[in-house]
Scaffold this active site. Structure first.
Site, short mmCIF file in Angstrom:
data_model
loop_
_atom_site.label_atom_id
_atom_site.label_comp_id
_atom_site.label_asym_id
_atom_site.label_seq_id
_atom_site.Cartn_x
_atom_site.Cartn_y
_atom_site.Cartn_z
CB ALA A 23 -6.20 -9.41 -4.17
CE1 TYR B 48 -6.82 -4.75 -6.00
CE2 TYR B 48 -7.31 -2.82 -5.70
CZ TYR B 48 -7.78 -3.67 -5.08
OH TYR B 48 -7.50 -4.19 -3.39
CG ASP C 79 1.10 -14.46 2.65
OD1 ASP C 79 2.09 -14.93 1.85
OD2 ASP C 79 0.72 -13.92 3.48
CG ASN D 173 -6.24 4.83 -0.25
OD1 ASN D 173 -8.07 5.11 -1.08
ND2 ASN D 173 -5.42 4.86 -0.94
CG PHE E 182 -7.00 -10.68 4.30
CD1 PHE E 182 -7.87 -9.36 4.56
CD2 PHE E 182 -7.28 -11.18 5.33
CE1 PHE E 182 -7.84 -9.53 5.98
CE2 PHE E 182 -7.61 -11.50 6.58
CZ PHE E 182 -7.91 -10.75 7.32
CE LYS F 179 -8.97 -7.22 -4.35
NZ LYS F 179 -8.61 -8.09 -3.01
CB THR G 174 -11.30 -2.15 -3.85
OG1 THR G 174 -10.71 -1.19 -3.79
CG2 THR G 174 -11.25 -2.94 -4.83
CG HIS H 187 0.55 1.32 -0.84
ND1 HIS H 187 0.76 0.14 -1.52
CD2 HIS H 187 -0.81 1.23 -1.98
CE1 HIS H 187 0.37 -0.55 -1.67
NE2 HIS H 187 -0.90 -0.03 -1.90
CG PHE I 236 1.88 9.65 -9.80
CD1 PHE I 236 3.24 9.81 -9.64
CD2 PHE I 236 2.16 8.11 -8.01
CE1 PHE I 236 3.93 8.71 -9.29
CE2 PHE I 236 3.07 7.41 -7.72
CZ PHE I 236 3.93 7.67 -8.64
N1 UDP Z 1 0.77 9.23 -4.59
C1 UDP Z 1 1.42 10.03 -5.00
N2 UDP Z 1 2.89 8.72 -5.03
C2 UDP Z 1 3.01 8.17 -4.76
C3 UDP Z 1 2.22 6.83 -4.34
C4 UDP Z 1 0.97 7.53 -4.27
O1 UDP Z 1 0.97 10.36 -5.15
O2 UDP Z 1 4.02 7.92 -4.24
C5 UDP Z 1 -0.68 8.76 -5.46
C6 UDP Z 1 -1.86 8.41 -5.50
O3 UDP Z 1 -1.56 8.80 -7.23
C7 UDP Z 1 -3.15 7.87 -5.01
C8 UDP Z 1 -2.84 8.52 -3.93
O4 UDP Z 1 -1.44 8.87 -4.05
O5 UDP Z 1 -4.00 9.12 -5.91
C9 UDP Z 1 -3.26 7.23 -2.93
O6 UDP Z 1 -2.31 5.66 -3.78
P1 UDP Z 1 -1.84 4.85 -3.11
O7 UDP Z 1 -0.69 4.47 -4.20
O8 UDP Z 1 -1.97 5.13 -1.08
O9 UDP Z 1 -3.50 3.66 -3.06
P2 UDP Z 1 -4.36 3.95 -3.94
O10 UDP Z 1 -5.49 4.72 -3.89
O11 UDP Z 1 -3.95 3.80 -5.06
O12 UDP Z 1 -5.52 2.61 -3.13
#
Ligand code: UDP
Length: 309
Positions: free
Chosen positions: A59, A125, A16, A154, A57, A129, A101, A173, A192
């Site tokens: 990345a 991203y 790591d 996820n 793992f 992958k 992914t 996340h 978002f």
């Molecule tokens: N998301 C959000 N607010 C946050 C973090 C994530 O609304 O503070 C949304 C993001 O736009 C996505 C979903 O939650 O639609 C999951 O995002 P995350 O970053 O957990 O995982 P990803 O889908 O990018 O692997």
């Protein structure tokens, strides 16, 4: 994964670069601070030990960041894997489990995504992958590398013991951000986008517990003993939850109502990603044990209340 392997009696060496990882999470396993792009150091590690298999793992894994810094993603994720594969080949290590992914699928054609769905990633991203998956297919054809690419949907939750969990700085996340906002007394949780073509307008994702993912890696290791070639499996629960549903579930787990603020969409986010994991269930004999979003969030909440790092 390391905890599960040690419990199963494996000898484990962890490489790591500790750019986002935590030495404390490795437990009793050997830890070598090493970057995959450092070919000389990698060579020394492989010369010192005889490995039966590699689980890869490492990345960069943030969709939004990958849109802003694509070259970092190609250098680290594609270049780092190339360096690893070359070293494995030099040392005749012939089995690899690779963290792929759901982001390789882009905007899916149908609600449930199985392995026959075309790969059309919509962010760097996902493209990095997907490039690695193709490197693995070509390596199987050219020199018989055995590999299993596990396409996580996820990854979520924490070790139910409360000892190991996710700790990112900055945290991006959804589930950790929701729980951190509860801990901070309800501050600054952002959603978002609420104009996606989904029932409540927020993105739908398939959340799969980290221990279920680790169990699939273990099953893949055994599977490769009798199977050649480059295999791919989608790993999810087969059920989607919207961002607002996750926030509501976290409210039930923590016993607190959770306030949020709707912001613009995050670049690179597809509307819906839900896995059909039938192939993994059939071929690997794998079943997710955490079927319920609240049970997943409960383990994360246990970790966040008592995080050790
Ligand atoms: N998301 C959000 N607010 C946050 C973090 C994530 O609304 O503070 C949304 C993001 O736009 C996505 C979903 O939650 O639609 C999951 O995002 P995350 O970053 O957990 O995982 P990803 O889908 O990018 O692997």
């Amino acid at each position: 994964m390391v905890k599960m392997l040690l419990e199963q009696g494996f000898e484990v060496t962890v490489l790591d670069n500790l750019s986002t990882g935590h030495a404390e999470a490795v437990g009793e396993a050997e830890l070598v601070a090493c970057d995959l792009l450092d070919g000389a150091e990698l060579e020394r590690v492989f010369a010192r030990r005889r490995f039966d298999a590699v689980m890869h793992f490492c990345a960069l894994s943030l969709v939004g960041e990958s849109v802003r810094q694509p070259l970092d993603y190609y250098r680290n994720n594609v270049g780092g894997t190339l360096s690893l594969l070359e070293t494995m080949r030099r040392h005749s290590v012939e089995r690899l489990v690779f963290s792929s992914t759901a982001a390789i699928f882009g905007e899916p054609d149908q609600a449930l995504i199985d392995e026959t769905h075309p790969a059309r990633p919509i962010n760097p991203y996902g493209r990095s992958k997907w490039m690695v998956e193709q490197m693995l297919t070509d390596s199987a054809t050219a020199f018989g590398l055995r590999s299993v690419s596990l396409r996580y949907f996820n990854a979520a939750g924490a070790s139910p013991s409360g000892e190991i969990g996710e700790s990112h700085d900055p945290e991006t996340h959804l589930i950790p951000n929701v729980l951190k906002s509860v801990q901070a007394g309800g501050a600054s949780l952002k959603v978002f986008g609420n104009d996606y073509p989904t029932p409540d307008g927020t993105c739908v994702r398939d959340y799969i517990h980290v221990d279920d993912l680790a169990a699939a890696h273990l099953a893949a290791l055994t599977w490769m003993e009798s199977q050649e070639g480059a295999a791919v499996f989608n790993l999810g629960n087969g059920r989607g939850f919207s961002v607002l549903e996750v926030i509501e579930a976290a409210g039930r787990v923590t016993g607190q109502p959770i306030a949020y603020e709707v912001q613009d969409r995050r670049p690179g986010d597809p509307a819906v990603l839900v896995a059909a994991s039938d192939r993994a269930q059939r071929e690997l004999g794998w079943q997710p044990r955490y079927r319920d979003i609240e049970a997943i969030i409960e383990t994360a909440w246990r970790w966040h209340r008592n995080a050790r790092y």
